[in-house]
Design a protein around this motif. Structure first.
Motif, PDB file in Angstrom:
ATOM      1  N   ASP A   1       1.022  -1.079   0.008  1.00  0.00           N
ATOM      2  CA  ASP A   1      -0.068   0.225   0.136  1.00  0.00           C
ATOM      3  C   ASP A   1       0.916   1.141   0.094  1.00  0.00           C
ATOM      4  OD1 ASP A   1      -2.136   1.877   0.050  1.00  0.00           O
ATOM      5  OD2 ASP A   1      -2.615   1.686   2.518  1.00  0.00           O
TER       6      ASP A   1
ATOM      7  N   SER B   1      -4.603  -0.892  -4.820  1.00  0.00           N
ATOM      8  CA  SER B   1      -5.202  -0.660  -6.178  1.00  0.00           C
ATOM      9  C   SER B   1      -4.683  -1.693  -7.039  1.00  0.00           C
ATOM     10  CB  SER B   1      -4.253   0.670  -6.852  1.00  0.00           C
ATOM     11  OG  SER B   1      -2.979   0.390  -7.027  1.00  0.00           O
ATOM     12  N   ARG B   2      -5.224  -1.756  -8.072  1.00  0.00           N
ATOM     13  CA  ARG B   2      -4.906  -2.712  -9.168  1.00  0.00           C
ATOM     14  C   ARG B   2      -3.770  -3.033  -9.296  1.00  0.00           C
ATOM     15  NH1 ARG B   2      -8.187  -5.509 -13.164  1.00  0.00           N
ATOM     16  NH2 ARG B   2      -6.781  -6.227 -14.862  1.00  0.00           N
TER      17      ARG B   2
ATOM     18  N   ALA C   1     -10.651  -2.216  -5.730  1.00  0.00           N
ATOM     19  CA  ALA C   1      -9.450  -2.213  -4.900  1.00  0.00           C
ATOM     20  C   ALA C   1      -9.487  -3.151  -3.959  1.00  0.00           C
ATOM     21  CB  ALA C   1      -9.015  -0.843  -4.429  1.00  0.00           C
TER      22      ALA C   1
END
Length: 234
Positions: free
Chosen positions: A147, A155-156, A202
């Motif tokens: 992260d 996120s992707r 997400a």
């Protein structure tokens, strides 16, 4: 040409020929030892799985009132004994995941049916997710590591990096050869579909455990496909 090469080989001294023969024998012996070591490791893994399955079944039989169902209120205690993790360290998300999986994707039992959780599906869920329950601290560390913008979700692109890092540490083999799988965009689509419970696009901290489990399901399919004769690992 080949005739010249044969002549040169024939002219080599006995000492050189003996050295070459010794090298070939050593290589053959090394291959045999490597194959033997792999078989020992496979046998060790099989025994470990059998021990875990036995421990889980014993925990179920101990806590179940009728030997067929386990009250939901006792699942946490059951998991603690089955996967050998102190109750204080069990993640609530992991407990929820096991219950939902054992009930075939439902969080609650169907109306009018026994509120307990059947033995076979519950043991199957523990076999599937036990390793991740044991490694919940590692999963938290993974989330914090990837992260990168500290917005509380992966996120992707962050998820893909996390799965790639997880895969690098995975112990996989195909026909006795170590193998690591490629993580494709389609794989991330599947993982999000399976684990992004709030459809945010997400992965939250609580969703990372099922996200990794979804990847492991994909990995098992990829490995099985490769064993059946696929040309590439993808």
């Amino acid at each position: 040409d080949f005739s010249d090469s044969s002549a040169l080989i024939a002219q080599r001294s006995p000492a050189v020929q003996a050295t070459m023969a010794g090298g070939a024998a050593a290589s053959s012996g090394q291959r045999k030892r490597t194959a033997k070591d792999r078989e020992k490791r496979r046998e060790a893994v099989r025994k470990k799985r059998q021990q875990r399955a036995k421990r889980a079944e014993e925990a179920f039989d101990k806590l179940s009132d009728d030997g067929e169902y386990l009250a939901e209120s006792r699942v946490e205690e059951f998991l603690s004994e089955a996967v050998h993790v102190p109750r204080a360290k069990l993640e609530s998300e992991a407990v929820e995941l096991v219950i939902t999986t054992a009930r075939g994707g439902r969080r609650y039992s169907e109306e009018g049916k026994n509120d307990g959780i059947p033995k076979a599906p519950l043991l199957g869920a523990v076999e599937k997710y036990g390793e991740y329950i044991r490694k919940s601290k590692d999963i938290d560390d993974m989330f914090d590591r990837f992260d990168t913008n500290k917005d509380g979700v992966l996120s992707r692109s962050e998820l893909k990096k996390a799965i790639k890092a997880h895969e690098k540490k995975a112990d996989r083999s195909v026909k006795g050869v170590n193998a690591h799988l490629f993580v494709e965009d389609d794989d991330i689509d599947f993982i999000l579909e399976q684990s992004d419970a709030d459809h945010s696009g997400a992965i939250s901290r609580s969703e990372l455990l099922p996200a990794i489990a979804a990847w492991e399901e994909l990995a098992a399919i990829k490995i099985e496909k490769r064993k059946k004769g696929g040309c590439t690992i993808s």
